[in-house]
Design a protein around this motif. Structure first.
Motif, short mmCIF file in Angstrom:
data_model
loop_
_atom_site.label_atom_id
_atom_site.label_comp_id
_atom_site.label_asym_id
_atom_site.label_seq_id
_atom_site.Cartn_x
_atom_site.Cartn_y
_atom_site.Cartn_z
N UNK A 3 66.78 39.86 74.42
CA UNK A 3 65.94 39.14 73.53
C UNK A 3 66.67 38.07 72.47
N UNK A 4 67.88 38.55 72.01
CA UNK A 4 68.46 37.40 71.44
C UNK A 4 68.99 36.13 72.17
N UNK A 5 69.51 36.27 73.64
CA UNK A 5 69.70 35.31 74.40
C UNK A 5 68.49 34.25 74.58
N UNK A 6 67.33 35.41 75.00
CA UNK A 6 66.04 34.36 75.25
C UNK A 6 65.65 33.55 73.99
N UNK A 7 65.91 34.12 72.92
CA UNK A 7 65.30 33.37 71.73
C UNK A 7 66.20 32.10 71.59
N UNK A 22 56.08 38.99 75.19
CA UNK A 22 55.55 39.10 73.93
C UNK A 22 56.47 38.15 72.68
N UNK A 23 57.64 38.02 73.11
CA UNK A 23 58.63 37.16 72.28
C UNK A 23 58.08 35.59 72.70
N UNK A 24 57.74 35.25 73.86
CA UNK A 24 57.45 33.95 74.20
C UNK A 24 55.94 33.58 73.81
N UNK A 46 62.32 34.63 64.35
CA UNK A 46 61.90 35.76 64.65
C UNK A 46 62.52 36.58 65.53
N UNK A 47 62.74 36.03 66.80
CA UNK A 47 63.18 36.62 67.98
C UNK A 47 64.53 37.09 67.80
N UNK A 48 65.34 35.98 67.17
CA UNK A 48 66.59 36.59 66.78
C UNK A 48 66.75 37.70 65.77
N UNK A 49 65.94 37.74 64.83
CA UNK A 49 65.96 38.72 63.80
C UNK A 49 65.62 40.13 64.50
N UNK A 50 64.44 40.20 65.26
CA UNK A 50 64.07 41.36 65.88
C UNK A 50 65.36 41.85 67.01
N UNK A 51 65.94 41.07 67.58
CA UNK A 51 66.91 41.23 68.43
C UNK A 51 68.15 41.83 67.70
N UNK A 52 68.41 41.19 66.71
CA UNK A 52 69.77 41.83 65.61
C UNK A 52 69.27 43.18 65.33
N UNK A 53 68.19 43.17 64.72
CA UNK A 53 67.80 44.50 64.08
C UNK A 53 67.71 45.62 65.03
N UNK A 54 67.44 45.34 66.56
CA UNK A 54 67.61 46.44 67.60
C UNK A 54 68.79 46.55 67.76
#
Ligand SMILES: [K+]
Ligand SMILES: [K+]
Lengths: 481, 481
Positions: A12-16, A80-82, A43-51
């Motif tokens: 997800x982080x990569x994709x963001x 969902x991210x996209x 937002x994507x990076x934050x979610x990814x980082x949290x996960x």
């Protein structure tokens, strides 16, 4: 589950980071959507980082079973991210529609719920096409490396044919190696397509967008009238040509280029069958439209060629509102979309190799009736197939047909007419794009209710993940220890 | 070929004697059709005698390959013979329509090209119903004894289950013995049905005709409005009851009666599945019509029960114009007609046993994905099936689906709309009778062109002979020495 979530978090982080690309487009065109993409990226990076932080302790080599979960959750999670930039851009857009647009892009389906495409901000429109292109990258690896490894629907026959020098290496580097070779090809084809479209008269933006969605067999266009908007024979020929290329097996392209010879295509009975079916259908349908006096033979050939190649390979561009042709023609095109694309391509549906196996099995059955005691091998591409592969293929096709029937009944029960329901489900499960009826090539999916939209999204994912990858998650056996 | 022609000649002569029965009806009702039947009988006997004399020298035991030719030519030859009284009665009737009516009767399809049934001469109307009953007799023997012997579509699993004490005897006496047991049952059911219908208020003629076509799962009625004409709950219940009986395996009935126990039904997982599917569908569709406020729940239950039982078993009686219901319901009924009837019954389509095998195969495939190295048996009715049977079944279903697709495209190309084409082909190949659209339950097949009528006739024969028996004649391998 937790090691899967850990890998997901990285992806997800990569994709963001990919949001940077439309952000650049936004800057170039000053379309005031820059903050949407930056916000989505953050937002994507934050979610990814949290996960990532939450699951760091569970980093581990994946078990085969986890692979199924990863593939499914990845497609849903990235969709969902996209969807974020769409929702940020147009607050009126429901999550259902935004998610539909994203999953339709990432599965390279190409059905759209957005209308007035011509007046969308360039960066938003680019993002739609870029997602298809990214989806196409994922699909090639899925089709050439991952599904054969899972053994889904008989695709284990391709296990040994993964390109690259590392056939016997460990799993992860092996997939990475295959992906690198295939992606290089994919990028080269895309670049050539974009340059050809520019040379044929498109402006840079349209050439870029159509190049991305052509090679991905996506079918998204920057115009409501799709490729018909340009009314240019050379543009149609370029798109049709690259569509055919992406409808064939990328592993075959790889070997053909490495050997600098066309022999791999001739040796690939699947490629031969794909081309024979497509060109045979073009001749038949052109003659039919000419006989019915819809077009001159020349015009029929032009329109039929483009739309048949587009629909048969599940790309989904339209150069004419073919739903207005005598119903025989669009139905035949829909029929082709179910089985014509090659395995290892970006196309969808049953795939030609399974069709061939099924066909050979029916032939064998007839011979068996005449010679009840003979032991007859099932041969495809000159090789005898083990029974297990044939059974996988036959099981796949049963589940495919049942999925179409069940989902069509669900759509009908929700109040749609038969033709819209049936063609929408077929179009979604094959990742083609346009259907017939209310979702025909001149219309879009915006008229569906939320429930119907979700059914279509499910069908897309089901088709793209070759049914079993998704359905297996719903079996009790999967979750048993 | 000539030994086949010799047997054919005897069977045509035997069949020509059957014209005596409608001749008696004609005398009783003084409907002035007596000479039609006498003329037809004389013509049939003359043709048969001529063939017999011409082929007498070639009398010989049949080779297995000849069996396929015999079954196909028999059905076609008897349909042509049976068509004579129709043509003699109405010189306006084309051979196409007369042949269609006959093959529709003999395959127990029940599609009709005749309208104003209420005013047909009684003997002509009786002949239609009597042909269905004779067709049903042929089908039971075909389904229980002959197709398993041919090994068509996996039915070799029933080879050992042929009733009667002569399992190991030679072929001809073995089939004769099985036929005797099954026909006795069939006659008893018919007699009971006729008496029950009379007791429920039909006159003797209607009771006789409906009794014959009910037990044959034929679907012909003496009334244009079919069973709806009588508007009687008890008549509907009687017909539905005997329809269910004829939709189950006659071999199971045989064992149940011999053991005087219901245990054979419970042990027959096919019978259990047939009943579960039918009653499950009745509940679902009744609830649906009630929810949509088409009927009260009671009325919905009554109409749905009758029409679902009738269509699912491929009988084809209608007590209401169900094409007017929300399209979900008639489509679901059409779906049921494809697979619900039991093997060894008079019903048509895929048959429940093949559906079960296909379903188990899909389950096995899912398990195999989770346990790639396990060797999993395919179990039906508690027995592991040999791979060859599973392959036969899967080949059968492929050819079934392909036949529907190809014939539907042929009908559409000839100018019909999609729904009429699709439902007519499905109805004919399953030997159900009514379709939807122009050939719906309130209409008939008279509006089709000659070409379309022949396509329907072909579909009926194809379905009734379980595809392979007919298709094998068109393979080069069949005719190779
Ligand atoms: K597409
Ligand atoms: K019938």
């Amino acid at each position: 589950m937790l090691p899967v979530a850990h890998i997901m978090s990285k992806l997800i982080m990569l994709f963001s980071c990919m949001f940077a690309v439309p952000a650049v487009v936004s800057v170039v065109y000053r379309d005031q959507t820059l903050e949407n993409f930056l916000l989505a990226a953050v937002a994507g990076l934050a979610i990814g980082l949290f996960m990532w932080a939450a699951t760091r302790r569970y980093e581990a080599e994946l078990k085969p079973r986890d692979g199924f979960i990863l593939v499914v959750t990845l497609w849903v999670g990235l969709a969902a991210t996209s969807a974020m930039p769409f929702m940020l851009h147009d607050p009126e857009l429901s999550f259902t529609d935004a998610f539909f647009e994203s999953i339709s892009a990432l599965t390279t389906n190409g059905a759209t719920v957005l209308s007035s495409l011509d007046s969308l901000p360039p960066a938003i429109n680019f993002w739609r096409h870029f997602m298809q292109w990214l989806g196409g990258m994922g699909i090639i690896v899925l089709a050439v490396a991952i599904l054969p490894m899972f053994g889904v629907g008989g695709m284990q026959i391709y296990k040994a044919e993964m390109p690259g020098p590392m056939k016997d290496a460990k799993l992860a580097p092996r997939i990475a190696q295959a992906a690198k070779s295939l992606w290089l090809l994919y990028c080269v084809f895309t670049l050539l397509c974009i340059l050809a479209l520019k040379a044929a008269g498109m402006d840079w933006f349209d050439a870029l967008c159509h190049g991305l969605s052509t090679v991905a067999l996506g079918g998204f266009s920057t115009k409501d009238a799709s490729v018909g908007h340009f009314d240019s024979l050379s543009i149609e020929m370029i798109i049709a040509g690259f569509t055919l290329i992406s409808g064939l097996n990328y592993a075959t392209h790889f070997y053909a280029l490495r050997q600098k010879s066309l022999r791999p295509y001739r040796a690939d009975s699947e490629a031969v069958a794909v081309l024979a079916v497509i060109f045979g259908s073009i001749l038949m349908l052109s003659a039919f439209l000419w006989w019915r006096e819809i077009y001159t033979f020349g015009a029929a050939l032009r329109h039929v060629s483009f739309n048949v190649i587009s629909i048969a390979t599940d790309s989904g561009f339209a150069s004419a509102d073919y739903a207005q042709w005598p119903i025989f023609v669009p139905l035949w095109m829909m029929f082709l979309s179910c089985f014509t694309a090659s395995s290892g391509s970006v196309g969808g549906g049953i795939k030609m190799i399974r069709t061939l196996i099924l066909f050979r099995q029916a032939q064998r059955e007839t011979t068996q009736l005449l010679h009840p005691r003979a032991v007859l091998p099932l041969k495809v591409n000159g090789r005898a197939l083990p029974n297990s592969v044939a059974f996988s293929v036959l099981g796949f096709i049963f589940v495919y047909v049942m999925s179409i029937i069940v989902l069509t009944f669900v759509m009908i029960a929700s109040g749609l007419d038969f033709m819209t329901s049936f063609s929408a489900v077929i179009s979604c499960i094959n990742n083609t794009g346009p259907g017939l009826g209310q979702v025909g090539p001149a219309a879009n999916y915006a008229g569906l209710t939320d429930f119907q939209t979700w059914v279509c999204a499910l069908a897309m994912l089901l088709g793209r993940l070759e049914l079993f990858t998704l359905l297996i998650l719903f079996t009790p056996a999967f979750w048993r220890k």
